[in-house]
Design an enzyme around this catalytic site. Structure first.
Site, mmCIF file in Angstrom:
data_model
loop_
_atom_site.group_PDB
_atom_site.id
_atom_site.type_symbol
_atom_site.label_atom_id
_atom_site.label_comp_id
_atom_site.label_asym_id
_atom_site.label_seq_id
_atom_site.Cartn_x
_atom_site.Cartn_y
_atom_site.Cartn_z
ATOM 1 N N SER A 150 14.038 -6.811 20.425
ATOM 2 C CA SER A 150 13.295 -7.698 20.455
ATOM 3 C C SER A 150 13.560 -8.539 19.064
ATOM 4 O O SER A 150 12.728 -9.424 19.204
ATOM 5 C CB SER A 150 12.095 -6.880 19.989
ATOM 6 N N TYR A 171 3.555 -9.924 -6.745
ATOM 7 C CA TYR A 171 2.870 -10.084 -5.239
ATOM 8 C C TYR A 171 2.265 -8.203 -5.854
ATOM 9 O O TYR A 171 2.883 -7.734 -6.393
ATOM 10 C CB TYR A 171 3.409 -9.197 -4.176
ATOM 11 N N GLU A 197 -2.505 3.809 -5.961
ATOM 12 C CA GLU A 197 -2.027 4.310 -4.329
ATOM 13 C C GLU A 197 -1.418 2.368 -3.886
ATOM 14 O O GLU A 197 -1.791 1.887 -2.422
ATOM 15 C CB GLU A 197 -3.403 4.655 -3.903
ATOM 16 N N CYS A 220 0.704 -1.139 -0.029
ATOM 17 C CA CYS A 220 -0.171 0.029 -0.224
ATOM 18 C C CYS A 220 0.517 1.259 0.165
ATOM 19 O O CYS A 220 2.093 0.939 0.751
ATOM 20 C CB CYS A 220 -0.771 0.276 1.253
ATOM 21 N N SER A 276 0.605 -10.174 1.783
ATOM 22 C CA SER A 276 1.739 -10.405 1.605
ATOM 23 C C SER A 276 2.413 -11.657 1.843
ATOM 24 O O SER A 276 2.764 -12.355 1.380
ATOM 25 C CB SER A 276 2.107 -9.494 1.966
#
Ligand code: XMP
Length: 476
Positions: A468, A383, A413, A303, A360
Protein backbone atom coordinates in the site's frame (compact mmCIF):
# COMPACT_ATOMS: atom_id res chain seq x y z
CA UNK A 1 -13.16 -14.93 30.22
CA UNK A 2 -14.84 -15.49 26.88
CA UNK A 3 -12.79 -16.51 23.84
CA UNK A 4 -11.00 -13.51 22.39
CA UNK A 5 -12.42 -11.54 19.48
CA UNK A 6 -10.10 -10.30 16.79
CA UNK A 7 -9.86 -6.52 16.83
CA UNK A 8 -8.45 -4.48 13.97
CA UNK A 9 -6.70 -1.14 13.56
CA UNK A 10 -7.03 1.18 10.56
CA UNK A 11 -3.79 -0.24 9.14
CA UNK A 12 -5.17 -3.79 9.27
CA UNK A 13 -7.91 -3.09 6.72
CA UNK A 14 -8.65 -1.58 3.33
CA UNK A 15 -12.01 -0.58 1.93
CA UNK A 16 -13.21 -2.39 -1.18
CA UNK A 17 -13.93 -0.30 -4.28
CA UNK A 18 -17.59 -0.42 -5.39
CA UNK A 19 -19.50 0.55 -8.52
CA UNK A 20 -19.61 4.33 -8.51
CA UNK A 21 -21.89 6.79 -10.23
CA UNK A 22 -19.86 9.68 -8.79
CA UNK A 23 -18.62 11.59 -11.84
CA UNK A 24 -16.22 13.99 -10.17
CA UNK A 25 -14.31 13.68 -6.93
CA UNK A 26 -15.56 17.16 -6.11
CA UNK A 27 -19.19 15.97 -6.03
CA UNK A 28 -19.48 13.93 -2.79
CA UNK A 29 -20.98 15.90 0.07
CA UNK A 30 -19.03 15.90 3.33
CA UNK A 31 -21.77 17.40 5.50
CA UNK A 32 -22.46 15.34 8.61
CA UNK A 33 -23.94 15.31 12.11
CA UNK A 34 -21.62 15.97 15.02
CA UNK A 35 -24.42 15.33 17.49
CA UNK A 36 -28.16 14.80 17.23
CA UNK A 37 -28.72 18.54 16.75
CA UNK A 38 -25.42 19.91 15.40
CA UNK A 39 -24.56 19.73 11.72
CA UNK A 40 -21.05 20.20 10.31
CA UNK A 41 -19.96 20.87 6.73
CA UNK A 42 -16.86 18.65 7.08
CA UNK A 43 -16.53 15.67 9.45
CA UNK A 44 -13.55 17.05 11.33
CA UNK A 45 -13.29 17.85 15.04
CA UNK A 46 -10.11 19.13 16.71
CA UNK A 47 -9.16 17.41 19.94
CA UNK A 48 -9.73 18.98 23.35
CA UNK A 49 -6.03 18.95 24.20
CA UNK A 50 -3.89 21.83 25.45
CA UNK A 51 -1.48 21.55 22.52
CA UNK A 52 -4.31 21.42 19.96
CA UNK A 53 -7.47 23.43 20.61
CA UNK A 54 -7.99 26.90 21.98
CA UNK A 55 -9.95 29.67 20.27
CA UNK A 56 -7.55 30.17 17.36
CA UNK A 57 -7.83 26.52 16.26
CA UNK A 58 -11.59 26.49 16.88
CA UNK A 59 -12.13 29.62 14.77
CA UNK A 60 -10.01 28.35 11.89
CA UNK A 61 -11.63 24.91 11.86
CA UNK A 62 -15.21 26.22 12.12
CA UNK A 63 -14.46 28.51 9.16
CA UNK A 64 -13.53 25.39 7.18
CA UNK A 65 -16.80 23.71 8.22
CA UNK A 66 -15.66 21.59 11.20
CA UNK A 67 -15.58 22.28 14.91
CA UNK A 68 -12.96 22.68 17.64
CA UNK A 69 -13.44 21.55 21.23
CA UNK A 70 -11.75 23.92 23.69
CA UNK A 71 -9.73 21.92 26.23
CA UNK A 72 -10.49 22.10 29.95
CA UNK A 73 -7.01 22.39 31.45
CA UNK A 74 -7.36 26.04 32.34
CA UNK A 75 -9.43 28.16 34.72
CA UNK A 76 -13.19 28.40 34.17
CA UNK A 77 -12.78 32.10 33.31
CA UNK A 78 -10.21 31.35 30.63
CA UNK A 79 -12.19 28.55 29.05
CA UNK A 80 -15.22 30.85 28.92
CA UNK A 81 -13.10 33.56 27.32
CA UNK A 82 -11.87 31.11 24.67
CA UNK A 83 -15.48 30.20 23.83
CA UNK A 84 -16.46 33.87 23.67
CA UNK A 85 -13.58 34.61 21.30
CA UNK A 86 -14.96 32.02 18.88
CA UNK A 87 -18.51 33.23 19.28
CA UNK A 88 -17.46 36.81 18.61
CA UNK A 89 -15.14 35.92 15.73
CA UNK A 90 -17.54 36.55 12.90
CA UNK A 91 -21.09 37.07 13.91
CA UNK A 92 -22.91 39.38 11.50
CA UNK A 93 -23.88 41.39 14.57
CA UNK A 94 -21.77 41.24 17.74
CA UNK A 95 -24.49 41.53 20.39
CA UNK A 96 -22.22 42.46 23.25
CA UNK A 97 -19.20 44.36 21.90
CA UNK A 98 -16.17 45.13 24.10
CA UNK A 99 -16.62 48.51 25.77
CA UNK A 100 -14.64 50.96 27.88
CA UNK A 101 -15.54 54.10 29.82
CA UNK A 102 -14.28 57.54 28.71
CA UNK A 103 -12.43 58.12 32.01
CA UNK A 104 -10.45 54.87 31.86
CA UNK A 105 -6.68 55.40 31.69
CA UNK A 106 -5.29 54.88 28.22
CA UNK A 107 -2.60 52.48 29.49
CA UNK A 108 -5.33 50.21 30.83
CA UNK A 109 -7.42 50.44 27.65
CA UNK A 110 -4.37 49.74 25.46
CA UNK A 111 -3.57 46.61 27.48
CA UNK A 112 -7.15 45.39 27.11
CA UNK A 113 -7.13 46.03 23.37
CA UNK A 114 -3.93 44.03 23.01
CA UNK A 115 -5.27 41.20 25.13
CA UNK A 116 -8.58 41.02 23.25
CA UNK A 117 -7.14 41.83 19.83
CA UNK A 118 -10.08 44.18 19.29
CA UNK A 119 -11.10 47.83 19.28
CA UNK A 120 -13.19 49.19 22.17
CA UNK A 121 -16.44 51.12 21.96
CA UNK A 122 -16.60 53.97 24.44
CA UNK A 123 -19.82 54.22 26.44
CA UNK A 124 -20.88 56.36 29.38
CA UNK A 125 -22.52 55.01 32.53
CA UNK A 126 -25.92 54.86 30.79
CA UNK A 127 -24.36 52.79 27.98
CA UNK A 128 -24.73 55.66 25.51
CA UNK A 129 -22.15 55.45 22.75
CA UNK A 130 -19.74 58.40 22.95
CA UNK A 131 -16.74 57.26 20.91
CA UNK A 132 -14.60 54.46 19.57
CA UNK A 133 -11.01 53.54 20.39
CA UNK A 134 -9.12 51.77 17.61
CA UNK A 135 -5.43 51.14 16.96
CA UNK A 136 -5.39 54.21 14.76
CA UNK A 137 -6.30 56.38 17.77
CA UNK A 138 -3.52 55.07 19.98
CA UNK A 139 -0.71 54.15 17.61
CA UNK A 140 1.46 57.26 17.99
CA UNK A 141 0.24 58.40 21.41
CA UNK A 142 2.29 58.34 24.62
CA UNK A 143 -0.13 57.15 27.27
CA UNK A 144 1.15 59.18 30.23
CA UNK A 145 -1.89 60.20 32.23
CA UNK A 146 -4.16 60.41 29.22
CA UNK A 147 -7.67 58.94 29.41
CA UNK A 148 -9.67 57.23 26.70
CA UNK A 149 -11.77 60.36 26.11
CA UNK A 150 -8.61 62.36 25.23
CA UNK A 151 -7.80 60.29 22.16
CA UNK A 152 -10.97 58.44 21.12
CA UNK A 153 -12.68 59.11 17.79
CA UNK A 154 -15.96 60.90 18.39
CA UNK A 155 -17.23 61.42 14.85
CA UNK A 156 -19.17 58.21 14.53
CA UNK A 157 -21.16 56.58 11.78
CA UNK A 158 -23.82 54.39 13.37
CA UNK A 159 -26.84 52.38 12.28
CA UNK A 160 -29.92 50.85 13.84
CA UNK A 161 -30.16 47.22 14.88
CA UNK A 162 -32.51 46.55 11.96
CA UNK A 163 -29.82 47.07 9.31
CA UNK A 164 -29.48 44.23 6.76
CA UNK A 165 -26.24 42.61 5.63
CA UNK A 166 -26.36 44.43 2.26
CA UNK A 167 -27.24 47.69 4.06
CA UNK A 168 -24.17 47.28 6.26
CA UNK A 169 -22.00 46.51 3.22
CA UNK A 170 -23.21 49.79 1.63
CA UNK A 171 -22.32 51.76 4.78
CA UNK A 172 -18.79 50.33 4.83
CA UNK A 173 -18.36 51.19 1.16
CA UNK A 174 -19.84 54.68 1.39
CA UNK A 175 -18.12 55.88 4.58
CA UNK A 176 -14.87 53.89 4.21
CA UNK A 177 -15.18 52.72 7.82
CA UNK A 178 -14.13 49.45 9.45
CA UNK A 179 -16.63 49.30 12.35
CA UNK A 180 -20.32 50.09 12.41
CA UNK A 181 -21.73 50.46 15.94
CA UNK A 182 -25.48 49.86 16.28
CA UNK A 183 -27.48 52.16 18.54
CA UNK A 184 -31.11 52.49 19.61
CA UNK A 185 -33.25 55.64 19.33
CA UNK A 186 -31.66 57.03 22.52
CA UNK A 187 -28.10 56.47 21.30
CA UNK A 188 -27.50 53.44 23.53
CA UNK A 189 -25.08 50.86 22.18
CA UNK A 190 -26.92 47.67 21.12
CA UNK A 191 -24.42 45.93 18.86
CA UNK A 192 -21.54 46.14 16.41
CA UNK A 193 -20.90 45.06 12.83
CA UNK A 194 -17.31 44.91 11.57
CA UNK A 195 -16.11 45.01 7.99
CA UNK A 196 -13.64 42.23 8.73
CA UNK A 197 -16.47 39.89 9.79
CA UNK A 198 -18.43 40.57 6.62
CA UNK A 199 -15.39 39.96 4.40
CA UNK A 200 -14.51 36.76 6.31
CA UNK A 201 -18.08 35.49 5.95
CA UNK A 202 -17.89 35.98 2.21
CA UNK A 203 -14.56 34.11 2.06
CA UNK A 204 -15.81 31.09 4.08
CA UNK A 205 -19.20 30.18 2.64
CA UNK A 206 -19.07 26.66 4.17
CA UNK A 207 -18.29 27.72 7.73
CA UNK A 208 -20.05 25.79 10.51
CA UNK A 209 -22.42 28.22 12.21
CA UNK A 210 -25.15 28.41 14.82
CA UNK A 211 -28.59 29.87 14.14
CA UNK A 212 -27.31 33.37 14.95
CA UNK A 213 -24.59 33.12 12.30
CA UNK A 214 -21.81 32.67 14.87
CA UNK A 215 -19.10 30.02 14.44
CA UNK A 216 -19.74 26.71 16.20
CA UNK A 217 -17.59 25.76 19.16
CA UNK A 218 -17.56 23.00 21.77
CA UNK A 219 -15.89 22.91 25.16
CA UNK A 220 -14.71 20.10 27.40
CA UNK A 221 -15.46 19.53 31.08
CA UNK A 222 -14.45 16.73 33.44
CA UNK A 223 -16.44 14.85 36.07
CA UNK A 224 -14.86 16.07 39.31
CA UNK A 225 -14.16 19.43 40.95
CA UNK A 226 -15.69 22.51 39.41
CA UNK A 227 -17.29 20.79 36.41
CA UNK A 228 -20.89 21.79 37.17
CA UNK A 229 -20.03 25.49 37.61
CA UNK A 230 -17.75 25.25 34.57
CA UNK A 231 -20.56 23.82 32.44
CA UNK A 232 -22.95 26.55 33.57
CA UNK A 233 -20.45 29.28 32.68
CA UNK A 234 -19.75 27.72 29.29
CA UNK A 235 -23.46 27.40 28.52
CA UNK A 236 -23.99 31.04 29.51
CA UNK A 237 -21.16 31.98 27.13
CA UNK A 238 -23.03 30.35 24.24
CA UNK A 239 -21.10 27.10 23.75
CA UNK A 240 -22.77 24.73 21.28
CA UNK A 241 -21.88 21.42 22.86
CA UNK A 242 -20.30 20.14 26.04
CA UNK A 243 -17.83 17.29 25.78
CA UNK A 244 -17.69 15.29 28.98
CA UNK A 245 -14.13 14.16 28.62
CA UNK A 246 -12.78 11.30 30.70
CA UNK A 247 -10.41 8.46 29.96
CA UNK A 248 -13.04 5.79 30.79
CA UNK A 249 -16.45 7.13 29.82
CA UNK A 250 -18.39 3.93 30.50
CA UNK A 251 -18.40 4.55 34.22
CA UNK A 252 -20.53 5.59 37.17
CA UNK A 253 -18.73 8.97 37.16
CA UNK A 254 -20.00 9.61 33.64
CA UNK A 255 -23.53 8.56 34.56
CA UNK A 256 -23.62 10.97 37.51
CA UNK A 257 -21.98 13.78 35.54
CA UNK A 258 -24.46 13.53 32.65
CA UNK A 259 -27.37 13.66 35.11
CA UNK A 260 -26.02 16.83 36.74
CA UNK A 261 -24.97 18.47 33.47
CA UNK A 262 -28.32 17.78 31.79
CA UNK A 263 -30.02 19.88 34.43
CA UNK A 264 -27.94 22.84 33.22
CA UNK A 265 -27.89 22.25 29.48
CA UNK A 266 -31.55 21.24 29.15
CA UNK A 267 -32.51 21.00 25.50
CA UNK A 268 -30.33 23.90 24.38
CA UNK A 269 -26.83 22.38 24.39
CA UNK A 270 -25.90 18.87 23.23
CA UNK A 271 -23.76 16.57 25.34
CA UNK A 272 -20.96 14.46 23.87
CA UNK A 273 -19.84 11.65 26.15
CA UNK A 274 -16.55 9.79 25.94
CA UNK A 275 -14.36 8.01 25.62
CA UNK A 276 -15.75 4.55 25.15
CA UNK A 277 -14.90 1.55 22.97
CA UNK A 278 -17.76 -0.95 23.26
CA UNK A 279 -21.35 -1.30 22.09
CA UNK A 280 -22.50 -1.61 25.73
CA UNK A 281 -20.74 1.64 26.48
CA UNK A 282 -22.67 3.35 23.68
CA UNK A 283 -25.96 1.86 24.84
CA UNK A 284 -25.40 3.09 28.40
CA UNK A 285 -24.15 6.63 27.76
CA UNK A 286 -27.01 7.17 25.32
CA UNK A 287 -29.50 5.89 27.91
CA UNK A 288 -27.96 8.35 30.41
CA UNK A 289 -28.60 11.20 27.96
CA UNK A 290 -25.65 11.70 25.55
CA UNK A 291 -26.35 13.30 22.15
CA UNK A 292 -23.16 11.85 20.60
CA UNK A 293 -20.46 9.43 21.69
CA UNK A 294 -16.73 9.74 21.36
CA UNK A 295 -15.05 6.42 20.61
CA UNK A 296 -11.41 5.58 21.24
CA UNK A 297 -9.50 4.00 24.10
CA UNK A 298 -5.80 4.25 23.41
CA UNK A 299 -5.46 4.81 19.62
CA UNK A 300 -4.07 8.35 19.88
CA UNK A 301 -0.55 9.25 18.80
CA UNK A 302 0.48 10.34 22.32
CA UNK A 303 -1.45 7.61 24.19
CA UNK A 304 0.15 4.90 26.26
CA UNK A 305 -3.04 3.73 27.99
CA UNK A 306 -2.97 0.33 26.30
CA UNK A 307 0.67 -0.22 27.27
CA UNK A 308 0.31 1.02 30.83
CA UNK A 309 -3.00 -0.68 31.63
CA UNK A 310 -3.36 -3.51 29.16
CA UNK A 311 -6.79 -2.12 28.24
CA UNK A 312 -8.14 -0.80 24.92
CA UNK A 313 -9.70 -1.83 21.63
CA UNK A 314 -7.97 -1.29 18.26
CA UNK A 315 -9.75 1.63 16.71
CA UNK A 316 -11.28 0.31 13.48
CA UNK A 317 -13.08 -2.48 15.37
CA UNK A 318 -14.06 -0.15 18.21
CA UNK A 319 -15.69 2.27 15.76
CA UNK A 320 -17.38 -0.58 13.87
CA UNK A 321 -18.94 -2.07 17.01
CA UNK A 322 -19.89 1.24 18.60
CA UNK A 323 -21.36 2.65 15.39
CA UNK A 324 -23.64 -0.38 14.91
CA UNK A 325 -25.22 0.26 18.31
CA UNK A 326 -25.23 4.04 17.88
CA UNK A 327 -27.03 3.80 14.52
CA UNK A 328 -29.75 1.71 16.14
CA UNK A 329 -30.17 4.43 18.75
CA UNK A 330 -29.95 7.31 16.24
CA UNK A 331 -26.85 8.85 17.85
CA UNK A 332 -23.72 10.00 15.95
CA UNK A 333 -20.25 8.61 16.69
CA UNK A 334 -17.03 10.62 16.73
CA UNK A 335 -14.00 8.40 16.03
CA UNK A 336 -11.36 9.88 18.32
CA UNK A 337 -7.65 9.28 17.82
CA UNK A 338 -5.32 7.35 15.56
CA UNK A 339 -5.91 9.33 12.35
CA UNK A 340 -2.56 9.38 10.50
CA UNK A 341 -3.66 9.74 6.87
CA UNK A 342 -6.74 10.91 4.98
CA UNK A 343 -7.42 7.23 4.22
CA UNK A 344 -7.95 6.62 7.94
CA UNK A 345 -10.78 9.18 7.89
CA UNK A 346 -12.43 7.29 5.02
CA UNK A 347 -12.05 4.03 6.97
CA UNK A 348 -13.52 5.54 10.17
CA UNK A 349 -16.54 6.96 8.35
CA UNK A 350 -17.10 3.75 6.36
CA UNK A 351 -17.00 1.89 9.71
CA UNK A 352 -19.96 4.06 10.72
CA UNK A 353 -18.55 7.13 12.46
CA UNK A 354 -20.11 10.47 11.52
CA UNK A 355 -16.92 12.47 12.23
CA UNK A 356 -13.32 12.07 13.39
CA UNK A 357 -11.45 13.86 16.16
CA UNK A 358 -7.86 14.79 15.37
CA UNK A 359 -5.01 15.74 17.70
CA UNK A 360 -1.44 15.09 16.48
CA UNK A 361 -2.12 15.96 12.83
CA UNK A 362 -3.26 19.46 13.88
CA UNK A 363 -0.73 20.09 16.65
CA UNK A 364 1.95 21.28 14.19
CA UNK A 365 -0.22 23.97 12.60
CA UNK A 366 -0.05 27.71 13.15
CA UNK A 367 -3.44 27.62 14.87
CA UNK A 368 -2.51 25.22 17.69
CA UNK A 369 -1.47 26.82 21.01
CA UNK A 370 2.23 27.29 21.69
CA UNK A 371 5.20 28.50 19.74
CA UNK A 372 7.47 26.78 17.27
CA UNK A 373 10.62 25.01 18.42
CA UNK A 374 13.70 24.80 16.19
CA UNK A 375 15.79 21.60 16.47
CA UNK A 376 18.79 21.04 14.18
CA UNK A 377 17.41 23.62 11.78
CA UNK A 378 13.97 21.97 11.49
CA UNK A 379 10.75 23.48 12.90
CA UNK A 380 8.47 21.67 15.37
CA UNK A 381 5.63 22.30 17.81
CA UNK A 382 4.89 20.60 21.11
CA UNK A 383 2.29 17.85 21.38
CA UNK A 384 1.47 16.01 24.58
CA UNK A 385 -1.05 13.48 25.82
CA UNK A 386 -3.42 14.91 28.39
CA UNK A 387 -2.51 12.03 30.70
CA UNK A 388 1.25 12.56 30.25
CA UNK A 389 3.43 13.39 33.25
CA UNK A 390 3.76 17.07 32.33
CA UNK A 391 0.01 17.49 31.71
CA UNK A 392 -0.76 15.79 35.04
CA UNK A 393 1.63 18.08 36.91
CA UNK A 394 0.10 21.16 35.26
CA UNK A 395 -3.42 19.89 36.10
CA UNK A 396 -2.46 19.42 39.77
CA UNK A 397 -0.97 22.89 39.92
CA UNK A 398 -4.11 24.39 38.40
CA UNK A 399 -6.30 22.62 40.97
CA UNK A 400 -4.00 23.10 44.00
CA UNK A 401 -1.67 26.02 43.32
CA UNK A 402 -0.27 25.93 46.88
CA UNK A 403 0.76 22.27 46.85
CA UNK A 404 3.82 20.79 45.21
CA UNK A 405 3.11 17.74 43.08
CA UNK A 406 3.99 14.31 44.38
CA UNK A 407 5.43 12.80 41.19
CA UNK A 408 5.18 9.27 42.50
CA UNK A 409 1.42 9.60 42.75
CA UNK A 410 1.20 10.03 38.96
CA UNK A 411 1.09 7.09 36.57
CA UNK A 412 1.21 8.67 33.13
CA UNK A 413 -0.90 7.20 30.33
CA UNK A 414 0.48 9.48 27.67
CA UNK A 415 3.73 10.99 26.42
CA UNK A 416 5.10 14.45 25.65
CA UNK A 417 6.56 14.95 22.21
CA UNK A 418 7.10 17.28 19.29
CA UNK A 419 5.52 17.16 15.83
CA UNK A 420 6.82 18.81 12.66
CA UNK A 421 5.63 22.37 12.07
CA UNK A 422 3.07 22.37 9.23
CA UNK A 423 1.97 25.93 8.47
CA UNK A 424 -1.70 26.82 8.30
CA UNK A 425 -4.53 24.52 9.35
CA UNK A 426 -6.13 25.06 5.95
CA UNK A 427 -3.08 23.52 4.24
CA UNK A 428 -3.47 20.39 6.41
CA UNK A 429 -7.25 20.06 6.12
CA UNK A 430 -7.45 20.53 2.32
CA UNK A 431 -5.62 17.27 1.40
CA UNK A 432 -7.50 15.41 4.15
CA UNK A 433 -10.79 16.43 2.55
CA UNK A 434 -9.43 15.72 -0.95
CA UNK A 435 -8.48 12.19 0.13
CA UNK A 436 -11.86 11.67 1.79
CA UNK A 437 -13.84 12.83 -1.26
CA UNK A 438 -11.75 10.61 -3.48
CA UNK A 439 -12.30 7.70 -1.08
CA UNK A 440 -16.06 8.37 -1.20
CA UNK A 441 -16.00 8.21 -4.98
CA UNK A 442 -14.25 4.78 -4.86
CA UNK A 443 -17.05 3.59 -2.58
CA UNK A 444 -19.73 5.09 -4.81
CA UNK A 445 -20.94 7.18 -1.88
CA UNK A 446 -22.28 10.69 -2.41
CA UNK A 447 -22.86 11.25 1.31
CA UNK A 448 -21.24 10.23 4.57
CA UNK A 449 -24.36 8.27 5.44
CA UNK A 450 -23.94 6.20 2.27
CA UNK A 451 -20.34 5.40 3.19
CA UNK A 452 -21.31 3.01 5.97
CA UNK A 453 -24.10 1.53 3.85
CA UNK A 454 -21.75 0.81 0.93
CA UNK A 455 -18.48 0.30 2.82
CA UNK A 456 -16.99 -3.19 2.83
CA UNK A 457 -13.54 -3.96 4.07
CA UNK A 458 -10.87 -6.62 3.65
CA UNK A 459 -8.24 -7.54 6.19
CA UNK A 460 -4.73 -7.18 4.88
CA UNK A 461 -1.38 -8.67 5.84
CA UNK A 462 2.02 -7.07 6.42
CA UNK A 463 2.66 -7.69 2.70
CA UNK A 464 -0.52 -5.73 1.93
CA UNK A 465 0.60 -2.84 4.12
CA UNK A 466 3.98 -2.84 2.39
CA UNK A 467 2.31 -2.86 -1.03
CA UNK A 468 0.00 0.00 0.00
CA UNK A 469 2.87 2.36 0.69
CA UNK A 470 5.25 3.53 -2.01
CA UNK A 471 7.86 0.77 -2.36
CA UNK A 472 10.95 -0.31 -4.23
CA UNK A 473 11.64 3.16 -5.53
CA UNK A 474 13.86 5.92 -4.25
CA UNK A 475 11.46 8.40 -2.62
CA UNK A 476 13.14 11.61 -1.49
P1 XMP B 1 -4.40 11.66 17.77
O1 XMP B 1 -3.98 10.30 17.28
O2 XMP B 1 -5.21 12.40 16.77
O3 XMP B 1 -5.33 11.38 19.04
O4 XMP B 1 -3.23 12.45 18.26
C1 XMP B 1 -5.95 12.39 19.79
C2 XMP B 1 -6.71 11.76 20.93
O5 XMP B 1 -5.84 11.10 21.86
C3 XMP B 1 -6.50 10.97 23.11
N1 XMP B 1 -5.57 11.33 24.17
C4 XMP B 1 -4.99 10.48 25.04
N2 XMP B 1 -5.15 9.16 25.21
N3 XMP B 1 -3.52 9.20 26.93
C5 XMP B 1 -4.41 8.51 26.17
O6 XMP B 1 -4.53 7.30 26.33
C6 XMP B 1 -3.31 10.54 26.82
O7 XMP B 1 -2.47 11.13 27.50
C7 XMP B 1 -4.10 11.22 25.82
N4 XMP B 1 -4.17 12.52 25.45
C8 XMP B 1 -5.08 12.56 24.43
C9 XMP B 1 -7.71 11.88 23.06
O8 XMP B 1 -8.85 11.08 22.92
C10 XMP B 1 -7.43 12.73 21.83
O9 XMP B 1 -8.57 13.28 21.25
Amino acid sequence: MKDPLLALSYDDVLLVPRFSSVRSRKDPCTATQLTVHIKLEIPIVSANMDTVTESRMAIALARLGGIGIIHRFMSVEREVEEVLKVKRAEAFVIDDPYTVEPETLLTEARARMQHLGAALLVVDRKHTLVGILTNRDIEFVRDGLLCVKDVMTTRLITASRKISMSGAEEMFKLHKIEKLPLVDAKGKLVGLITKKDIVTRMRNPHAAKDNKGRLLVGAAVGVVGDYVARTKALVDAGVDCIVIDIAHGHSIMMKEAIAKIKKITGHSVDIIAGNIATAEGVRDVVAWGAHAVKVGIGPGAACTTRIMTGVGVPQFSAVLQCAKMAKRLGIPVIADGGIKYSGDITKALAAGAESVMIGSMFAGTDESPGVEIVKNGARYKRYRGMASLGANVDKNELLNPQQTTDYQSITPEGVEATVPYKGSLGATVAPLMGGLRSGMSYLGAMTIKEMSQKGEYVRITQAGIRESNSHDIDVK
